[in-house]
Design a protein around this motif. Structure first.
Motif, PDB file in Angstrom:
ATOM      1  N   SER A   1       4.768   9.948 -10.876  1.00 56.22           N
ATOM      2  CA  SER A   1       3.763  10.862 -10.334  1.00 56.22           C
ATOM      3  C   SER A   1       2.364  10.432 -10.769  1.00 56.22           C
ATOM      4  CB  SER A   1       4.051  12.300 -10.745  1.00 56.22           C
ATOM      5  OG  SER A   1       4.023  12.427 -12.145  1.00 56.22           O
ATOM      6  N   GLN A   2       2.235   9.910 -11.990  1.00 60.04           N
ATOM      7  CA  GLN A   2       0.929   9.437 -12.445  1.00 60.04           C
ATOM      8  C   GLN A   2       0.444   8.257 -11.613  1.00 60.04           C
ATOM      9  OE1 GLN A   2       1.501   8.705 -16.673  1.00 60.04           O
ATOM     10  NE2 GLN A   2       0.084  10.374 -17.119  1.00 60.04           N
ATOM     11  N   ARG A   3       1.343   7.315 -11.311  1.00 60.17           N
ATOM     12  CA  ARG A   3       0.959   6.156 -10.487  1.00 60.17           C
ATOM     13  C   ARG A   3       0.625   6.597  -9.061  1.00 60.17           C
ATOM     14  NH1 ARG A   3      -0.057   3.185 -14.391  1.00 60.17           N
ATOM     15  NH2 ARG A   3       1.489   1.842 -15.330  1.00 60.17           N
ATOM     16  N   SER A   4       1.398   7.539  -8.514  1.00 61.01           N
ATOM     17  CA  SER A   4       1.116   8.051  -7.169  1.00 61.01           C
ATOM     18  C   SER A   4      -0.237   8.744  -7.132  1.00 61.01           C
ATOM     19  CB  SER A   4       2.209   9.023  -6.717  1.00 61.01           C
ATOM     20  OG  SER A   4       3.423   8.334  -6.518  1.00 61.01           O
ATOM     21  N   ASN A   5      -0.540   9.531  -8.164  1.00 66.55           N
ATOM     22  CA  ASN A   5      -1.848  10.184  -8.236  1.00 66.55           C
ATOM     23  C   ASN A   5      -2.960   9.148  -8.335  1.00 66.55           C
ATOM     24  OD1 ASN A   5      -0.723  12.737  -8.138  1.00 66.55           O
ATOM     25  ND2 ASN A   5      -0.733  13.013 -10.349  1.00 66.55           N
ATOM     26  N   GLY A   6      -2.735   8.104  -9.115  1.00 70.37           N
ATOM     27  CA  GLY A   6      -3.716   7.037  -9.239  1.00 70.37           C
ATOM     28  C   GLY A   6      -3.940   6.309  -7.929  1.00 70.37           C
ATOM     29  N   LEU A   7      -2.865   6.074  -7.183  1.00 70.89           N
ATOM     30  CA  LEU A   7      -2.977   5.418  -5.883  1.00 70.89           C
ATOM     31  C   LEU A   7      -3.798   6.286  -4.935  1.00 70.89           C
ATOM     32  CD1 LEU A   7      -2.189   3.017  -4.112  1.00 70.89           C
ATOM     33  CD2 LEU A   7      -0.035   4.197  -3.599  1.00 70.89           C
ATOM     34  N   ARG A   8      -3.542   7.588  -4.932  1.00 71.39           N
ATOM     35  CA  ARG A   8      -4.330   8.503  -4.096  1.00 71.39           C
ATOM     36  C   ARG A   8      -5.795   8.511  -4.532  1.00 71.39           C
ATOM     37  NH1 ARG A   8       0.599  11.158  -3.943  1.00 71.39           N
ATOM     38  NH2 ARG A   8       0.236  12.384  -5.817  1.00 71.39           N
ATOM     39  N   ALA A   9      -6.049   8.425  -5.834  1.00 72.65           N
ATOM     40  CA  ALA A   9      -7.423   8.380  -6.333  1.00 72.65           C
ATOM     41  C   ALA A   9      -8.133   7.108  -5.863  1.00 72.65           C
ATOM     42  CB  ALA A   9      -7.443   8.477  -7.855  1.00 72.65           C
ATOM     43  N   MET A  10      -7.414   5.988  -5.833  1.00 73.34           N
ATOM     44  CA  MET A  10      -8.008   4.733  -5.354  1.00 73.34           C
ATOM     45  C   MET A  10      -8.337   4.833  -3.867  1.00 73.34           C
ATOM     46  SD  MET A  10      -6.061   1.658  -7.378  1.00 73.34           S
ATOM     47  CE  MET A  10      -4.387   2.302  -7.422  1.00 73.34           C
ATOM     48  N   VAL A  11      -7.430   5.403  -3.080  1.00 73.96           N
ATOM     49  CA  VAL A  11      -7.674   5.583  -1.643  1.00 73.96           C
ATOM     50  C   VAL A  11      -8.880   6.485  -1.441  1.00 73.96           C
ATOM     51  CG1 VAL A  11      -6.757   6.588   0.486  1.00 73.96           C
ATOM     52  CG2 VAL A  11      -5.308   5.096  -0.918  1.00 73.96           C
ATOM     53  N   ALA A  12      -8.947   7.580  -2.195  1.00 78.18           N
ATOM     54  CA  ALA A  12     -10.074   8.505  -2.078  1.00 78.18           C
ATOM     55  C   ALA A  12     -11.385   7.803  -2.419  1.00 78.18           C
ATOM     56  CB  ALA A  12      -9.855   9.722  -2.977  1.00 78.18           C
ATOM     57  N   ARG A  13     -11.369   6.955  -3.443  1.00 75.02           N
ATOM     58  CA  ARG A  13     -12.581   6.229  -3.833  1.00 75.02           C
ATOM     59  C   ARG A  13     -13.006   5.266  -2.729  1.00 75.02           C
ATOM     60  NH1 ARG A  13     -15.064   4.970  -8.676  1.00 75.02           N
ATOM     61  NH2 ARG A  13     -16.954   3.810  -8.204  1.00 75.02           N
ATOM     62  N   ILE A  14     -12.060   4.553  -2.123  1.00 75.08           N
ATOM     63  CA  ILE A  14     -12.373   3.621  -1.037  1.00 75.08           C
ATOM     64  C   ILE A  14     -12.978   4.380   0.138  1.00 75.08           C
ATOM     65  CG2 ILE A  14     -11.303   2.140   0.728  1.00 75.08           C
ATOM     66  CD1 ILE A  14      -9.399   1.189  -1.601  1.00 75.08           C
ATOM     67  N   ARG A  15     -12.379   5.504   0.491  1.00 78.63           N
ATOM     68  CA  ARG A  15     -12.904   6.315   1.600  1.00 78.63           C
ATOM     69  C   ARG A  15     -14.310   6.840   1.273  1.00 78.63           C
ATOM     70  NH1 ARG A  15     -10.046   8.019   5.634  1.00 78.63           N
ATOM     71  NH2 ARG A  15     -11.061  10.048   5.660  1.00 78.63           N
ATOM     72  N   LYS A  16     -14.526   7.222   0.030  1.00 79.52           N
ATOM     73  CA  LYS A  16     -15.847   7.722  -0.397  1.00 79.52           C
ATOM     74  C   LYS A  16     -16.881   6.598  -0.290  1.00 79.52           C
ATOM     75  CE  LYS A  16     -18.108  10.039  -4.272  1.00 79.52           C
ATOM     76  NZ  LYS A  16     -18.911   9.212  -5.145  1.00 79.52           N
ATOM     77  N   LEU A  17     -16.525   5.404  -0.767  1.00 80.62           N
ATOM     78  CA  LEU A  17     -17.445   4.272  -0.683  1.00 80.62           C
ATOM     79  C   LEU A  17     -17.806   3.946   0.771  1.00 80.62           C
ATOM     80  CD1 LEU A  17     -15.763   1.973  -3.361  1.00 80.62           C
ATOM     81  CD2 LEU A  17     -18.003   3.095  -3.575  1.00 80.62           C
ATOM     82  N   ALA A  18     -16.806   3.960   1.640  1.00 80.93           N
ATOM     83  CA  ALA A  18     -17.047   3.683   3.059  1.00 80.93           C
ATOM     84  C   ALA A  18     -17.919   4.778   3.684  1.00 80.93           C
ATOM     85  CB  ALA A  18     -15.724   3.552   3.811  1.00 80.93           C
ATOM     86  N   GLY A  19     -17.621   6.024   3.364  1.00 78.95           N
ATOM     87  CA  GLY A  19     -18.407   7.141   3.902  1.00 78.95           C
ATOM     88  C   GLY A  19     -19.849   7.095   3.442  1.00 78.95           C
ATOM     89  N   GLU A  20     -20.073   6.770   2.175  1.00 78.92           N
ATOM     90  CA  GLU A  20     -21.439   6.659   1.653  1.00 78.92           C
ATOM     91  C   GLU A  20     -22.186   5.516   2.325  1.00 78.92           C
ATOM     92  OE1 GLU A  20     -20.640   8.419  -2.849  1.00 78.92           O
ATOM     93  OE2 GLU A  20     -20.788   6.248  -2.563  1.00 78.92           O
ATOM     94  N   ALA A  21     -21.498   4.409   2.579  1.00 79.24           N
ATOM     95  CA  ALA A  21     -22.141   3.259   3.221  1.00 79.24           C
ATOM     96  C   ALA A  21     -22.514   3.567   4.671  1.00 79.24           C
ATOM     97  CB  ALA A  21     -21.235   2.037   3.143  1.00 79.24           C
ATOM     98  N   VAL A  22     -21.670   4.332   5.368  1.00 76.19           N
ATOM     99  CA  VAL A  22     -21.982   4.721   6.746  1.00 76.19           C
ATOM    100  C   VAL A  22     -23.215   5.608   6.773  1.00 76.19           C
ATOM    101  CG1 VAL A  22     -21.191   6.093   8.715  1.00 76.19           C
ATOM    102  CG2 VAL A  22     -19.647   4.451   7.672  1.00 76.19           C
ATOM    103  N   ALA A  23     -23.288   6.525   5.815  1.00 78.45           N
ATOM    104  CA  ALA A  23     -24.385   7.498   5.763  1.00 78.45           C
ATOM    105  C   ALA A  23     -25.709   6.871   5.312  1.00 78.45           C
ATOM    106  CB  ALA A  23     -24.020   8.651   4.822  1.00 78.45           C
ATOM    107  N   ALA A  24     -25.621   5.731   4.645  1.00 75.51           N
ATOM    108  CA  ALA A  24     -26.846   5.118   4.090  1.00 75.51           C
ATOM    109  C   ALA A  24     -27.753   4.532   5.160  1.00 75.51           C
ATOM    110  CB  ALA A  24     -26.460   4.016   3.097  1.00 75.51           C
TER     111      ALA A  24
END
Length: 142
Positions: free
Chosen positions: A119-142
């Motif tokens: 469950s810890q690794r799955s949560n970490g994987l979801r956190a990495m996906v969320a970070r990638i999506r956040k980075l992409a969203g911030e770059a689009v908005a910039a």
């Protein structure tokens, strides 16, 4: 929406019947990834929510939603480095808009990762996906 590199990984996973073989393959993917220079292992690139140390450094070429997304990543755990390699295969080379439209849960579900990761690794994987999506969203908005 997935990349050819991700489809290659998915095909390999279909070929490998045993989860231990798949686990070893994930580790091999991580070993093949170039390490992130220590200069980039800073709080700004660290992914929160992972049991292991994880850093993701975005590399975006172009502007707006059509800009191409790529990233460098690293972890202090070999299995997590492998998960980063899988995410790199899933997202690298996509436009920012494609990154935001990618259903990572469905793509990763094809690999059966949630069934076999802690469950810890799955949560970490979801956190990495969320970070990638956040980075992409911030770059689009910039």
């Amino acid at each position: 929406m997935t990349t050819e590199a991700f489809e290659d990984i998915a095909e390999t996973f279909e070929f490998l019947d045993d989860w231990e073989d798949r686990y070893r393959h994930v580790i091999e993917l991580g070993k093949a990834m170039p390490p992130l220079d220590d200069a980039f292992k800073v709080p700004a690139t660290k992914v929160e929510g992972c049991a292991s140390q994880v850093w993701l450094l975005p590399r975006i070429e172009g502007e707006g939603g059509g800009a191409r997304f790529d990233f460098l990543g690293d972890s202090d755990a070999m299995i997590v480095r492998g998960l980063i390699a899988i995410l790199h295969a899933l997202y690298s080379g996509q436009t920012l808009e494609e990154v935001l439209r990618t259903d990572a849960a469905a793509a990763l579900g094809r690999l059966g990762l949630d069934e076999h990761l802690s469950s810890q690794r799955s949560n970490g994987l979801r956190a990495m996906v969320a970070r990638i999506r956040k980075l992409a969203g911030e770059a689009v908005a910039a």
